[in-house]
Design a protein around this motif. Structure first.
Motif, PDB file in Angstrom:
ATOM      1  N   GLY A 197     -50.163  27.736 -26.718  1.00 29.86           N
ATOM      2  CA  GLY A 197     -48.779  27.945 -26.327  1.00 29.86           C
ATOM      3  C   GLY A 197     -48.626  28.452 -24.917  1.00 29.86           C
ATOM      4  N   THR A 198     -49.699  28.383 -24.088  1.00 30.75           N
ATOM      5  CA  THR A 198     -49.635  28.880 -22.723  1.00 30.75           C
ATOM      6  C   THR A 198     -49.545  27.713 -21.758  1.00 30.75           C
ATOM      7  OG1 THR A 198     -50.998  30.751 -23.324  1.00 30.75           O
ATOM      8  CG2 THR A 198     -50.828  30.272 -20.973  1.00 30.75           C
ATOM      9  N   PRO A 199     -48.586  27.727 -20.826  1.00 30.56           N
ATOM     10  CA  PRO A 199     -48.512  26.633 -19.862  1.00 30.56           C
ATOM     11  C   PRO A 199     -49.747  26.629 -18.972  1.00 30.56           C
ATOM     12  CG  PRO A 199     -47.028  28.413 -19.228  1.00 30.56           C
ATOM     13  CD  PRO A 199     -47.541  28.741 -20.592  1.00 30.56           C
ATOM     14  N   VAL A 200     -50.339  25.463 -18.781  1.00 30.39           N
ATOM     15  CA  VAL A 200     -51.559  25.333 -17.987  1.00 30.39           C
ATOM     16  C   VAL A 200     -51.313  24.334 -16.878  1.00 30.39           C
ATOM     17  CG1 VAL A 200     -53.969  24.620 -17.988  1.00 30.39           C
ATOM     18  CG2 VAL A 200     -53.061  25.917 -19.914  1.00 30.39           C
ATOM     19  N   GLU A 201     -51.715  24.695 -15.662  1.00 32.04           N
ATOM     20  CA  GLU A 201     -51.587  23.771 -14.552  1.00 32.04           C
ATOM     21  C   GLU A 201     -52.650  22.692 -14.672  1.00 32.04           C
ATOM     22  OE1 GLU A 201     -51.925  23.757  -9.676  1.00 32.04           O
ATOM     23  OE2 GLU A 201     -52.266  25.567 -10.829  1.00 32.04           O
ATOM     24  N   VAL A 202     -52.247  21.439 -14.673  1.00 29.81           N
ATOM     25  CA  VAL A 202     -53.181  20.327 -14.787  1.00 29.81           C
ATOM     26  C   VAL A 202     -53.480  19.790 -13.393  1.00 29.81           C
ATOM     27  CG1 VAL A 202     -53.571  18.031 -15.735  1.00 29.81           C
ATOM     28  CG2 VAL A 202     -52.279  19.713 -17.048  1.00 29.81           C
ATOM     29  N   PRO A 203     -54.755  19.844 -12.931  1.00 30.07           N
ATOM     30  CA  PRO A 203     -55.088  19.328 -11.612  1.00 30.07           C
ATOM     31  C   PRO A 203     -54.722  17.851 -11.493  1.00 30.07           C
ATOM     32  CG  PRO A 203     -56.910  20.595 -12.520  1.00 30.07           C
ATOM     33  CD  PRO A 203     -55.926  20.390 -13.617  1.00 30.07           C
ATOM     34  N   THR A 204     -54.223  17.475 -10.346  1.00 22.23           N
ATOM     35  CA  THR A 204     -53.901  16.085 -10.074  1.00 22.23           C
ATOM     36  C   THR A 204     -54.817  15.549  -8.993  1.00 22.23           C
ATOM     37  OG1 THR A 204     -52.255  16.765  -8.442  1.00 22.23           O
ATOM     38  CG2 THR A 204     -51.487  16.421 -10.687  1.00 22.23           C
ATOM     39  N   GLU A 205     -54.962  14.230  -8.939  1.00 22.72           N
ATOM     40  CA  GLU A 205     -55.797  13.629  -7.920  1.00 22.72           C
ATOM     41  C   GLU A 205     -55.189  13.884  -6.540  1.00 22.72           C
ATOM     42  OE1 GLU A 205     -56.745   9.596  -8.532  1.00 22.72           O
ATOM     43  OE2 GLU A 205     -57.609   9.892 -10.514  1.00 22.72           O
ATOM     44  N   ARG A 206     -56.046  14.292  -5.617  1.00 18.69           N
ATOM     45  CA  ARG A 206     -55.591  14.544  -4.253  1.00 18.69           C
ATOM     46  C   ARG A 206     -55.907  13.326  -3.402  1.00 18.69           C
ATOM     47  NH1 ARG A 206     -58.704  19.088  -1.213  1.00 18.69           N
ATOM     48  NH2 ARG A 206     -57.840  20.351  -2.894  1.00 18.69           N
ATOM     49  N   VAL A 207     -54.927  12.815  -2.723  1.00 15.45           N
ATOM     50  CA  VAL A 207     -55.120  11.672  -1.838  1.00 15.45           C
ATOM     51  C   VAL A 207     -55.003  12.166  -0.406  1.00 15.45           C
ATOM     52  CG1 VAL A 207     -54.276   9.418  -1.136  1.00 15.45           C
ATOM     53  CG2 VAL A 207     -54.181  10.097  -3.547  1.00 15.45           C
ATOM     54  N   ASP A 208     -56.055  11.965   0.382  1.00 20.76           N
ATOM     55  CA  ASP A 208     -56.034  12.408   1.765  1.00 20.76           C
ATOM     56  C   ASP A 208     -55.036  11.596   2.573  1.00 20.76           C
ATOM     57  OD1 ASP A 208     -57.738  14.548   1.890  1.00 20.76           O
ATOM     58  OD2 ASP A 208     -59.534  13.337   2.156  1.00 20.76           O
ATOM     59  N   ALA A 209     -54.099  12.293   3.209  1.00 13.99           N
ATOM     60  CA  ALA A 209     -53.111  11.610   4.052  1.00 13.99           C
ATOM     61  C   ALA A 209     -53.635  11.384   5.462  1.00 13.99           C
ATOM     62  CB  ALA A 209     -51.824  12.421   4.096  1.00 13.99           C
ATOM     63  N   HIS A 210     -54.764  11.998   5.774  1.00  8.34           N
ATOM     64  CA  HIS A 210     -55.301  11.920   7.130  1.00  8.34           C
ATOM     65  C   HIS A 210     -56.760  11.493   7.064  1.00  8.34           C
ATOM     66  CE1 HIS A 210     -51.666  14.127   8.183  1.00  8.34           C
ATOM     67  NE2 HIS A 210     -51.998  15.028   7.268  1.00  8.34           N
ATOM     68  N   PRO A 211     -57.207  10.701   8.026  1.00  9.79           N
ATOM     69  CA  PRO A 211     -58.613  10.271   8.018  1.00  9.79           C
ATOM     70  C   PRO A 211     -59.553  11.453   8.226  1.00  9.79           C
ATOM     71  CG  PRO A 211     -57.526   9.639  10.062  1.00  9.79           C
ATOM     72  CD  PRO A 211     -56.450  10.135   9.149  1.00  9.79           C
ATOM     73  N   GLY A 225     -65.630   6.088   1.620  1.00  5.81           N
ATOM     74  CA  GLY A 225     -64.481   5.216   1.424  1.00  5.81           C
ATOM     75  C   GLY A 225     -63.590   5.694   0.295  1.00  5.81           C
ATOM     76  N   LEU A 226     -62.403   5.063   0.214  1.00  7.77           N
ATOM     77  CA  LEU A 226     -61.438   5.452  -0.806  1.00  7.77           C
ATOM     78  C   LEU A 226     -61.974   5.198  -2.211  1.00  7.77           C
ATOM     79  CD1 LEU A 226     -58.641   6.480  -1.493  1.00  7.77           C
ATOM     80  CD2 LEU A 226     -57.770   4.147  -1.250  1.00  7.77           C
ATOM     81  N   ASP A 227     -62.721   4.095  -2.399  1.00  4.14           N
ATOM     82  CA  ASP A 227     -63.276   3.804  -3.717  1.00  4.14           C
ATOM     83  C   ASP A 227     -64.193   4.922  -4.182  1.00  4.14           C
ATOM     84  OD1 ASP A 227     -61.904   1.470  -3.766  1.00  4.14           O
ATOM     85  OD2 ASP A 227     -63.608   0.194  -3.206  1.00  4.14           O
ATOM     86  N   ALA A 228     -65.028   5.410  -3.259  1.00  2.00           N
ATOM     87  CA  ALA A 228     -65.964   6.476  -3.627  1.00  2.00           C
ATOM     88  C   ALA A 228     -65.221   7.750  -3.980  1.00  2.00           C
ATOM     89  CB  ALA A 228     -66.943   6.730  -2.475  1.00  2.00           C
ATOM     90  N   VAL A 229     -64.157   8.027  -3.225  1.00  2.00           N
ATOM     91  CA  VAL A 229     -63.354   9.217  -3.526  1.00  2.00           C
ATOM     92  C   VAL A 229     -62.764   9.105  -4.924  1.00  2.00           C
ATOM     93  CG1 VAL A 229     -61.293  10.514  -2.892  1.00  2.00           C
ATOM     94  CG2 VAL A 229     -62.829   9.680  -1.113  1.00  2.00           C
ATOM     95  N   CYS A 230     -62.233   7.910  -5.247  1.00  2.00           N
ATOM     96  CA  CYS A 230     -61.630   7.728  -6.566  1.00  2.00           C
ATOM     97  C   CYS A 230     -62.656   7.859  -7.673  1.00  2.00           C
ATOM     98  CB  CYS A 230     -60.958   6.351  -6.631  1.00  2.00           C
ATOM     99  SG  CYS A 230     -59.478   6.227  -5.584  1.00  2.00           S
ATOM    100  N   ARG A 231     -63.864   7.326  -7.420  1.00  2.00           N
ATOM    101  CA  ARG A 231     -64.916   7.458  -8.438  1.00  2.00           C
ATOM    102  C   ARG A 231     -65.259   8.928  -8.638  1.00  2.00           C
ATOM    103  NH1 ARG A 231     -67.231   3.067  -5.696  1.00  2.00           N
ATOM    104  NH2 ARG A 231     -68.726   4.451  -4.682  1.00  2.00           N
ATOM    105  N   ARG A 232     -65.322   9.661  -7.528  1.00  2.00           N
ATOM    106  CA  ARG A 232     -65.651  11.089  -7.596  1.00  2.00           C
ATOM    107  C   ARG A 232     -64.598  11.854  -8.416  1.00  2.00           C
ATOM    108  NH1 ARG A 232     -69.403  15.211  -6.440  1.00  2.00           N
ATOM    109  NH2 ARG A 232     -68.234  17.094  -6.056  1.00  2.00           N
ATOM    110  N   LEU A 233     -63.318  11.547  -8.144  1.00  2.00           N
ATOM    111  CA  LEU A 233     -62.248  12.229  -8.855  1.00  2.00           C
ATOM    112  C   LEU A 233     -62.205  11.842 -10.321  1.00  2.00           C
ATOM    113  CD1 LEU A 233     -59.421  11.944  -6.188  1.00  2.00           C
ATOM    114  CD2 LEU A 233     -60.600  14.016  -6.891  1.00  2.00           C
TER     115      LEU A 233
END
Length: 593
Positions: free
Chosen positions: A29-43, A2-10
């Motif tokens: 002083g180096t730009p670093v890409e910060v990972p963002t939470e991925r939300v699945d758009a598809h089941p 479920g979505l709750d479990a995904v959010c807990r995992r992230l």
């Protein structure tokens, strides 16, 4: 999940990760890409494959290859670089576990093999979609086979998927099941299906176009779709290819999180090895996909921010061979090879003499610093089930001279040395084609020295990798070649190289009929071993093939090198296999801190 479990995992560790990375960026002083939470758009698909792995979604992995791919079409792949990249977005029916060395479920979740080994029923996973959102059905599988076998097609899979000289028959049973029938009992039918791509039928509908006419390097990425973990986002020729995660991918981790973990995978084409190393150590790159030079591996083992891994003897065999192509090149109207040189190369004692004159141990010690071993058989030691350790070829220059003398060659003094001449007094001289890299140049120099000790004049011809592949596989415009081949773990997948009509039967490809008796015998044995169900009998048959190759020397095996992989210490789940595709065999599991 479920979505709750995904959010807990992230959420696990996400806070400290973002804070830590921002702090590091401020500090250095180096730009670093910060990972963002991925939300699945598809089941998630109902038939998703659960993988026993853990990681954190997000981020970009920046990798490097020494050269560009030659195609994005899985059915045309003839080189490792193209194979690595096409497998990122193209899935096969079944998969091969690079560590366990066994066939595992893939797009096909389960299968039943008939007792007579002449048919197999395949059950597709439910709920799978191609990367463009179109659903996968059994009709796509039937279409994939039909397109590969289409009359007039010259794709590279066509010959490899013949059993007893006949195509496989594929019939749809229902929306998610097909039966594949073989013309004769087939010993490794599940393995053979690991080589069959699942093509999106809706993308290949143009009238008159063969499968090989699709998905070239200039094809717009939006016209491509697949079942692999990634989707091609951009291809900048000679610079890089960028892939983004497939939002419809059908594998999930131990907690049910959709894989792959990475949001993006960049493959930069960096010809210069030193530049690759500098960019890895500076943090600009995360993973080098080519096996390291031995001296670089030794140096990187001491680096703090790099993990250098020796995965053991690899499936990549370094070898050389002579062009034995007969006939006329239809594009030029001229013979593929100078008839005088073809006569030399076609003489068995000549090839045996070259084999005996090569100092493999010198190559292993001087070029690979001991992180390699001499090779004498076509199948490397990394494939123990089919390797033939009893086949050896001793370094014996005196035997080489004796063989040449008995074949009608002699020597003529020239200055302080001597020149080998044939029975007509023509000096023996030819070129050695190999890629333009220092490692290949070092190996070629040793071969050149060893053969000059026999009076042969060898000119080293180094060219860009794709030019070398094209000269060998297309124009056949070469005399002797030095290259590496990556051998699959199952002999049924060696047909394109070993069968006389194979497209990659390098010394003389695409023969309409075997040019020699020993090639005809190899054809017979190769086809017989694929229809023999008893494993020990198969091994005996294939061992006979290896001995015929050793006796007739169309290839001269040289070195079986260790697979040496380097990546940033921030790359996780990096567990290279010693067989192709090496560091990327589990690419869906890789993630970055």
């Amino acid at each position: 999940m479920g979505l709750d479990a995904v959010c807990r995992r992230l959420a696990r560790g996400a806070g400290w990760l973002v804070i830590g990375l921002v702090a590091a960026a401020v500090a250095c002083g180096t730009p670093v890409e910060v990972p963002t939470e991925r939300v699945d758009a598809h089941p998630l698909p109902s038939g998703a494959l659960r993988v026993d792995t853990e990681g954190r979604p997000g981020g970009t992995l920046r990798s490097a290859l020494q050269g560009s791919p030659s195609t994005f079409n899985f059915t045309l792949v003839q080189d490792l670089r193209s194979l690595l990249l096409t497998k990122l977005f193209t899935a096969t029916l079944m998969e091969y576990d690079g560590l366990a060395k066994t066939v595992v479920p893939g797009v096909v979740s389960r299968w039943e093999i008939a007792e007579d080994a002449r048919s197999i029923v395949l059950h597709l996973r439910r709920g799978l979609h191609f990367s463009d959102g179109e659903p996968l059905t059994a009709a796509d599988v039937v279409f994939s086979f039909e397109k590969i076998y289409e009359e007039g097609s010259v794709n590279g899979l066509k010959n490899n998927l013949l059993v007893d000289g006949k195509p496989l028959e594929v019939e749809q049973l229902d929306e998610h099941s097909v039966v594949v029938r073989y013309a004769a009992p087939f010993a490794a039918m599940d393995y053979l299906l690991t080589t069959v791509p699942v093509l999106p039928r809706h993308r290949f509908q143009d009238p008159g176009r063969k499968i090989e006419d699709y998905w070239g390097l200039d094809t717009p990425p939006q016209e491509m779709a697949g079942l692999g973990p990634f989707v091609l986002a951009e291809h900048a020729p000679g610079l890089r290819s960028t892939f983004r995660h497939n939002p419809h991918y059908w594998k999930v981790d131990a907690d049910g999180v959709r894989l792959p973990y990475l949001d993006r995978l960049e493959v930069h084409y960096v010809e210069d090895r030193n530049a690759q190393l500098l960019r890895l150590q500076s943090g600009e790159l995360d993973l080098l996909l080519d096996s390291l030079r031995p001296e670089d591996f030794v140096r990187l083992r001491e680096a703090d921010n790099v993990q250098a891994i020796n995965a053991g003897p690899g499936s990549r065999l370094t070898l050389c061979w002579f062009n034995l192509s007969r006939g006329i090149n239809p594009d030029t109207g001229k013979p593929y090879l100078d008839p005088v040189k073809l006569k030399w190369f076609s003489m068995l004692p000549f090839r045996q003499a070259v084999d005996a004159a090569v100092s493999r141990q010198t190559i292993a010690e001087n070029v690979f610093l001991g992180q390699a071993q001499p090779a004498f058989s076509l199948v490397p030691v990394s494939i123990p089930a089919w390797h033939a350790p009893e086949i050896r070829s001793e370094y014996d220059p005196e035997r080489a001279r004796r063989l040449l003398r008995e074949a009608g060659f002699s020597w003529r003094r020239k200055g302080s040395g001597e020149v080998l001449i044939d029975a007509q007094g023509v000096p023996v001289e030819f070129s050695l084609l190999t890629p333009s890299e220092s490692l290949w140049g070092s190996i070629a120099a040793i071969l050149q020295h060893d053969l000059e000790e026999l009076g042969m004049q060898v000119r080293i011809r180094q060219e860009e990798f794709r030019s070398v592949v094209s000269a060998i596989g297309n124009s056949r415009d070469y005399e002797m070649a030095l290259l590496s081949l990556d051998f699959p773990s199952e002999p049924v997948d060696h047909g394109s190289v070993l069968l006389s009509d194979g497209a990659t039967h390098f010394w003389h490809p695409n023969q309409s009929r075997p040019a020699t008796e020993w090639e005809a015998e190899i054809d017979r044995l190769m086809r017989l071993q694929t229809s023999t169900l008893d494993l020990e009998q198969r091994r005996r048959l294939y061992n006979s093939v290896l001995h015929l190759l050793a006796d007739n020397v169309p290839f001269i095996p040289l070195i079986n090198r260790d697979l040496l992989i380097a990546g940033s210490s921030r790359v996780r789940n990096l567990r290279p296999s010693n067989i192709s595709p090496y560091a990327l065999w589990n690419v869906w599991e890789l993630w970055v801190e």
